[in-house]
Motif scaffolding. Structure first.
Motif, mmCIF file in Angstrom:
data_model
loop_
_atom_site.group_PDB
_atom_site.id
_atom_site.type_symbol
_atom_site.label_atom_id
_atom_site.label_comp_id
_atom_site.label_asym_id
_atom_site.label_seq_id
_atom_site.Cartn_x
_atom_site.Cartn_y
_atom_site.Cartn_z
ATOM 1 N N UNK A 101 0.808 -1.222 0.000
ATOM 2 C CA UNK A 101 0.000 0.000 0.000
ATOM 3 C C UNK A 101 0.839 1.268 0.000
ATOM 4 N N UNK A 102 2.136 1.144 0.166
ATOM 5 C CA UNK A 102 3.008 2.310 0.250
ATOM 6 C C UNK A 102 3.664 2.548 -1.110
ATOM 7 N N UNK A 103 3.322 3.663 -1.754
ATOM 8 C CA UNK A 103 3.949 3.953 -3.056
ATOM 9 C C UNK A 103 5.400 4.400 -2.867
ATOM 10 N N UNK A 104 6.302 3.769 -3.605
ATOM 11 C CA UNK A 104 7.718 4.118 -3.488
ATOM 12 C C UNK A 104 8.259 4.740 -4.767
ATOM 13 N N UNK A 105 7.387 4.943 -5.742
ATOM 14 C CA UNK A 105 7.803 5.612 -6.967
ATOM 15 C C UNK A 105 6.631 6.438 -7.484
ATOM 16 N N UNK A 106 6.934 7.327 -8.400
ATOM 17 C CA UNK A 106 5.895 8.161 -8.983
ATOM 18 C C UNK A 106 5.591 9.380 -8.128
ATOM 19 N N UNK A 107 4.535 10.089 -8.510
ATOM 20 C CA UNK A 107 4.175 11.346 -7.848
ATOM 21 C C UNK A 107 3.777 11.157 -6.384
ATOM 22 N N UNK A 108 3.259 9.986 -6.029
ATOM 23 C CA UNK A 108 2.807 9.727 -4.658
ATOM 24 C C UNK A 108 3.844 9.008 -3.803
ATOM 25 N N UNK A 109 5.081 8.914 -4.277
ATOM 26 C CA UNK A 109 6.127 8.173 -3.552
ATOM 27 C C UNK A 109 6.310 8.735 -2.143
ATOM 28 N N UNK A 110 6.457 7.819 -1.192
ATOM 29 C CA UNK A 110 6.657 8.176 0.211
ATOM 30 C C UNK A 110 8.143 8.186 0.541
ATOM 31 N N UNK A 111 8.519 9.089 1.404
ATOM 32 C CA UNK A 111 9.875 9.120 1.943
ATOM 33 C C UNK A 111 9.818 8.496 3.337
ATOM 34 N N UNK A 112 10.694 7.551 3.592
ATOM 35 C CA UNK A 112 10.737 6.876 4.887
ATOM 36 C C UNK A 112 12.093 7.169 5.520
ATOM 37 N N UNK A 113 12.051 7.605 6.764
ATOM 38 C CA UNK A 113 13.280 7.891 7.499
ATOM 39 C C UNK A 113 13.235 7.141 8.817
ATOM 40 N N UNK A 114 14.384 6.744 9.306
ATOM 41 C CA UNK A 114 14.460 6.021 10.569
ATOM 42 C C UNK A 114 15.455 6.672 11.502
ATOM 43 N N UNK A 115 15.150 6.603 12.805
ATOM 44 C CA UNK A 115 15.985 7.245 13.801
ATOM 45 C C UNK A 115 16.135 6.360 15.029
ATOM 46 N N UNK A 116 17.222 6.569 15.755
ATOM 47 C CA UNK A 116 17.420 5.963 17.070
ATOM 48 C C UNK A 116 17.408 7.108 18.063
ATOM 49 N N UNK A 117 16.544 6.970 19.081
ATOM 50 C CA UNK A 117 16.434 7.987 20.121
ATOM 51 C C UNK A 117 17.354 7.631 21.270
ATOM 52 N N UNK A 118 18.222 8.557 21.623
ATOM 53 C CA UNK A 118 19.130 8.365 22.752
ATOM 54 C C UNK A 118 18.444 8.898 24.001
ATOM 55 N N UNK A 119 18.032 8.000 24.898
ATOM 56 C CA UNK A 119 17.282 8.412 26.084
ATOM 57 C C UNK A 119 18.134 9.227 27.050
ATOM 58 N N UNK A 120 19.449 9.106 26.980
ATOM 59 C CA UNK A 120 20.322 9.854 27.876
ATOM 60 C C UNK A 120 20.515 11.298 27.428
ATOM 61 N N UNK A 121 20.617 11.511 26.115
ATOM 62 C CA UNK A 121 20.892 12.857 25.606
ATOM 63 C C UNK A 121 19.673 13.532 24.986
ATOM 64 N N UNK A 122 18.651 12.735 24.630
ATOM 65 C CA UNK A 122 17.481 13.297 23.958
ATOM 66 C C UNK A 122 17.698 13.517 22.470
#
Length: 118
Positions: free
Chosen positions: A82-103
């Motif tokens: 269901x997630x378009x990865x090409x064309x005009x409707x392509x979604x950008x997906x980003x991932x992060x790690x949250x450091x609980x000590x530093x924020x």
């Protein structure tokens, strides 16, 4: 969530008293169950690998495992039909790690992603 397993969290969310007690011990907080969970067992996952104490010092091996877990989550999103990865409707997906000590948030790269949800 590195201090307990997916199965333990699932059991705690479903209201298992023993799981609630163990989750409370792992997090040093009262765990209150919602008596249900919204994910199927095949879709329910947090982090993989050995359980570690919440106060364990960060190291390269744990960091690598967290990055792998974030990339796994990104892959699940990017490969969902269901997630378009090409064309005009392509979604950008980003991932992060949250450091609980530093924020701080540290971005995790993902090969082939337009960006790099974690």
């Amino acid at each position: 969530m590195l201090a307990f397993t997916d199965d333990l969290l699932k059991a705690g969310l479903e209201g298992d008293p023993a799981a609630e007690k163990l989750l409370g011990q792992a997090t040093h907080r009262k765990f209150t169950s919602c008596k249900k969970h919204s994910a199927t067992p095949s879709a329910f996952h947090a982090f993989r690998g050995a359980i570690e104490p919440l106060d364990a010092p960060p190291d390269a091996k744990n960091r690598e495992r967290l990055q792998w877990d974030v990339r796994r989550g990104m892959s699940a999103i990017l490969n969902h039909p269901w997630i378009p990865t090409s064309g005009a409707d392509a979604m950008t997906v980003r991932g992060f790690i949250y450091d609980v000590d530093t924020g701080k948030l540290d971005e995790v790269s993902y090969p082939g992603a337009m960006g790099s949800i974690g």
